[in-house]
Motif scaffolding. Structure first.
Motif, short mmCIF file in Angstrom:
data_model
loop_
_atom_site.label_atom_id
_atom_site.label_comp_id
_atom_site.label_asym_id
_atom_site.label_seq_id
_atom_site.Cartn_x
_atom_site.Cartn_y
_atom_site.Cartn_z
N ASP A 129 0.82 -1.22 0.00
CA ASP A 129 0.00 0.00 0.00
C ASP A 129 0.85 1.26 0.00
O ASP A 129 0.69 2.13 -0.87
N MET A 130 1.76 1.38 0.95
CA MET A 130 2.58 2.59 0.99
C MET A 130 3.48 2.67 -0.25
O MET A 130 3.59 3.75 -0.86
N PRO A 131 4.11 1.56 -0.68
CA PRO A 131 4.84 1.62 -1.96
C PRO A 131 3.96 2.10 -3.12
O PRO A 131 4.43 2.84 -3.98
N ALA A 132 2.69 1.70 -3.12
CA ALA A 132 1.79 2.15 -4.19
C ALA A 132 1.61 3.66 -4.14
O ALA A 132 1.58 4.33 -5.18
N HIS A 133 1.49 4.22 -2.94
CA HIS A 133 1.39 5.68 -2.82
C HIS A 133 2.66 6.37 -3.35
O HIS A 133 2.59 7.35 -4.08
N VAL A 134 3.82 5.84 -2.96
CA VAL A 134 5.08 6.47 -3.37
C VAL A 134 5.27 6.36 -4.89
O VAL A 134 5.65 7.34 -5.55
N ARG A 135 4.97 5.19 -5.46
CA ARG A 135 5.09 5.03 -6.91
C ARG A 135 4.16 5.99 -7.65
O ARG A 135 4.52 6.52 -8.72
N THR A 136 2.98 6.23 -7.08
CA THR A 136 2.03 7.18 -7.67
C THR A 136 2.62 8.60 -7.64
O THR A 136 2.54 9.34 -8.63
#
Lengths: 157, 157, 157
Positions: free
Chosen positions: B105-112
């Protein structure tokens, strides 16, 4: 936080005039990996559109060169940007399998994705509202020279 | 640098016609972490708007999926993008404390954040001025399937 | 992929009305490195423009602070963003030579480039089409307080 209506006539502006559009293109020959300041060329197109208030949108038609708004004064800033991105996405990284076009090709794609290929900047008083230290750069990420096409769309009145 | 007015009727264009707007939305079901090419769907909305010249703006209404304009041909490019971002922002990184919704989840935010959720592309001759190799992707960063909403705004004449 | 025309009156919308523009500016005093939620202030300008359908474009006039659309609820997300970017682009990195303005200056430029200084968001039914979890942040990257200027351009009808 304070909401300001600036003294300059272009800000705090509201209008119902007839909007018009202007569409143009710049063709830019790069020397290989480099920062090319293009602020003046874009400003020239905005100026030719003879708008007081509006919006300019830049779109670079490539996947291995990008647009960047950054510090327009000290060349060390560009040197440091290049150093940082070269370390973050090194040419020839063994991680990559898309290497047929050179060991700088996939890094160029990644560097492009980490920055951007389009920008939208408001126009006030006939000029882009760039900050004092903001310059617009075309950042060539390939090591060999390329010709890059930049489309410029202006809408306003 | 050479300033070109392209031969194509849409570029070098200037107009005072009546502008109109078109607003639509795409709902896209992803299969989990993947690249979804959405160029044709966006082009369909642009085409339906029946504009000659204008601007299309895409806004993805999420914080863990993003938009990317990138190479539309070799699937190895997407594979390498995924490999690079997985290494840069690894799932389950012990750095992160926001893990209640999963270690992706947090990696998804950062990649976004490292890519983008909105894009603006000029329209000439009724079509987006994408380069030959540019495709528009919705990049799903979560590992499970999601339904993603993409708003498409078109203005022009 | 399914193309939806939403039930809400603003989407699937098509019009030929007279467009108008609104241009304004926010001045934001930051406390040093921090996330400042600015959704409400931008929404206030959009609301004052009294448009039903349109497009708002934000431009931050700086090179060491940026704009970010991200998760608006859990503060741990911002904490994790700061942790990730501090690790990726550490203050005082020996790689950098542009250090005269402090060891947070060049990292602030890089963090700005990795995110963005402009955003374009469609307006439907008089409001920005942000997703439920999307907030707009001004991300101050310098460690000392700064006053930041954000230009807001709205066009629509």
């Amino acid at each position: 936080m304070v909401r300001l209506r600036l003294e300059s006539p272009g800000l705090g502006f509201e209008s119902d005039g007839m909007l018009h559009q202007h569409l143009d293109e710049l063709s830019i020959r790069t020397k290989g990996r480099e920062f090319r300041m293009i602020t003046a060329e874009v400003a020239g197109i905005v100026s030719a559109a003879k708008l007081s208030t509006g919006l300019v949108t830049l779109h670079l038609r490539h996947t291995s060169a990008s647009l960047l708004i950054q510090e327009n004064a000290d060349p060390d800033v560009r040197r440091d940007f290049e150093a940082f991105f070269s370390r973050l996405v090194p040419d020839g990284d063994r991680l990559f399998v898309h290497t047929a076009e050179g060991d700088d090709d996939m890094p160029a794609h990644v560097r492009t994705a980490l920055t951007t290929v389009n920008l939208s900047i408001p126009i006030a008083n006939g000029r882009m509202v760039l900050g004092t230290w903001q310059g617009i750069y075309l950042w060539e990420h390939r090591t060999h020279p390329h010709t890059r096409q930049l489309v410029v769309h202006v809408v306003g009145e």
